[in-house]
Design an enzyme around this catalytic site. Sequence first.
Site, PDB file in Angstrom:
ATOM      1  CB  SER B  13      -0.984   0.014   1.178  1.00  0.00           C
ATOM      2  OG  SER B  13      -0.088   0.135   2.522  1.00  0.00           O
ATOM      3  N   GLY B  14       2.086   0.993  -0.459  1.00  0.00           N
ATOM      4  CA  GLY B  14       3.015   2.349  -0.283  1.00  0.00           C
ATOM      5  C   GLY B  14       2.804   3.262  -1.385  1.00  0.00           C
ATOM      6  CG  ASN B  15       3.505   3.979  -5.979  1.00  0.00           C
ATOM      7  OD1 ASN B  15       2.762   4.667  -6.414  1.00  0.00           O
ATOM      8  ND2 ASN B  15       4.572   4.034  -6.140  1.00  0.00           N
ATOM      9  CE  LYS B 117      10.462   3.495  -4.342  1.00  0.00           C
ATOM     10  NZ  LYS B 117      10.077   4.485  -3.190  1.00  0.00           N
ATOM     11  CE  LYS B 204      14.411   6.105 -11.901  1.00  0.00           C
ATOM     12  NZ  LYS B 204      13.330   5.818 -12.533  1.00  0.00           N
ATOM     13  CD  GLN B 290      15.677   2.254  -2.796  1.00  0.00           C
ATOM     14  OE1 GLN B 290      15.023   2.536  -2.495  1.00  0.00           O
ATOM     15  NE2 GLN B 290      16.619   1.085  -3.055  1.00  0.00           N
TER      16      GLN B 290
END
EC number: 1.1.1.8
Lengths: 334, 334
Positions: B13-15, B117, B204, B290
């Site tokens: 549910s983090g996004n 990620k 990136k 990240q």
Amino acid sequence: MAIEKQKVAIIGSGNCAIAKIAGYNAARHSDSFERQVNMYVYQEKNLTDIINEEHTNKKYLPNVQLPENVVAISNVEEAARDATLLIFVLPHQFILNVCKSLKGNISPKAHAISMIKGVDVRDNKISIFADVIQEALGIPCAALSGANIANEAVARDKFSETTVGYRPNQRELALSYVKLFDTNNFRVGMIDDVAGVSLCGALKNVVAIGAGFCDGLGWGDNAKAAIMRIGLMEMKKFSLEFFQNVKPETFTETSAGFGGRNRKCAEAFVKTGKPFSVLEAELLNGQKLQGTETAREVYQYLSSRNRVDAYPLFRTIYKISFEGMPPAQLTSDL
Amino acid sequence: MAIEKQKVAIIGSGNCAIAKIAGYNAARHSDSFERQVNMYVYQEKNLTDIINEEHTNKKYLPNVQLPENVVAISNVEEAARDATLLIFVLPHQFILNVCKSLKGNISPKAHAISMIKGVDVRDNKISIFADVIQEALGIPCAALSGANIANEAVARDKFSETTVGYRPNQRELALSYVKLFDTNNFRVGMIDDVAGVSLCGALKNVVAIGAGFCDGLGWGDNAKAAIMRIGLMEMKKFSLEFFQNVKPETFTETSAGFGGRNRKCAEAFVKTGKPFSVLEAELLNGQKLQGTETAREVYQYLSSRNRVDAYPLFRTIYKISFEGMPPAQLTSDL
């Protein structure tokens, strides 16, 4: 095959950073270059005297001290006469006349590198200036992309990169260009693709306008990255469609550099609502912004080929810059 | 071959941006998706009730209204039971346990896409999370790079791009992922390169740290462009060296997106002199950044392979971030 010692002449005085770097490197690489570097300076008042006495060009980079081995000469034939390595940094409207003066008056060993910005669009044809010079003088001409960014390395001591594009079978010459320009802060790479490097240098200024619109709109890093990626794809597509022997990797692996004043002026265009002509007067001391000029030339060329719609970002940047399209429509047609 | 109607379950549910987009697209593409989208939510207090009644997740994007067809479920097996399209957006430390719960309890037609990620570095081995999931569940797992940038499209209505990386021969599945995520402002491309897309998404963030150092140092656009170009080359080199079947064009032609909070925190790191742990507490509400995490993992992995020196930018970013190297030495070893 060893390269003989090169004698350098800079044709044009508009880029003091390159003059400083070339003078510095010619002096320290005395195995490869004659110490004296000639610089052809269009005579306004007594500009050559000032440069030769004070070693500074007040008109361009007034705070940059030129090395004393860079010697200003107001006669172009005299400046070039014994040179083997000619650096062209003229505004493009003077090239053909200068080449006419030089033709027949240069060393049989002469070769050239062009730092002239933009592309040459005439009669529905598009050319790079390295080809214009090569044809006019009958000598090999390479290209350096983004010579203007040398200013950051020289005047502000900031890291930047650029690339020499050279002709097939001219690798030895390319190595001497790299040797003449590479410094600790100004990194020079090379690739055997004159057209690709020239077009990358010209078209990136168009994309930088789009990036500046993003900044002016406050759209953030991800939108800007998207514009730059789409722009890079259009740059590559354009170059492969309209030029021979372009290498795709020139666009994705060599230094492109989307930045500088094109981006900044485009940001101001959005934020202030002023037309580019006014911003050029206010921010650039009346000089033309390269990105919008190239956007216009590319748009005209694509129109003449009925190919405008294949390049939606180039089209949009042109229409925002010159036809009143609202900047917020930047991505609508992508 | 036509794809049957997909039933979507979001595992994590983090996004909220992705939940909003998936709910929105599942409802409007009723030919391709069941209307209800399940979302597994780790139960803290009565979070599922709040989401199902108020259609908002106060913990993450509090201002985003979730579509009412996104239904929060606190039991992961129940959330996934009838689903055919599983979206993994969990923090990586929970993946193996969640997969253990799901194994044997999912549809035989199920397939997955990972938005997790970073990279998984353990015992001197490096893996992408799409492979971890594929192996744990025995179903094909694709990857979406840069799901976090969906926040810009959703919360701030800004243009951004991302890419689905899919397995060879899974093009039909990839098309359904694109259909589920693509919107007018959030453009989703696709390429048959799961590893390349995953690594692009993870690495990136490391390069964005370098770009942020540039900004913090005030080095300007050209230096930043140089760092991003060199970073992209190291990303590609790393991926081709340590993974099978990576496509080079994933790094140069698909959307990479160097931006967001990695860059901003790195800028603040230089300007404030505070360590990243403090900045994470102050700027990210305690969440880990990240880019620096991945920089550390990549450095450890390269150290175990004696390959640190082949990646000078990755090495420098790690050393500035964690070993006190002065930021101004960013380009010294390049």
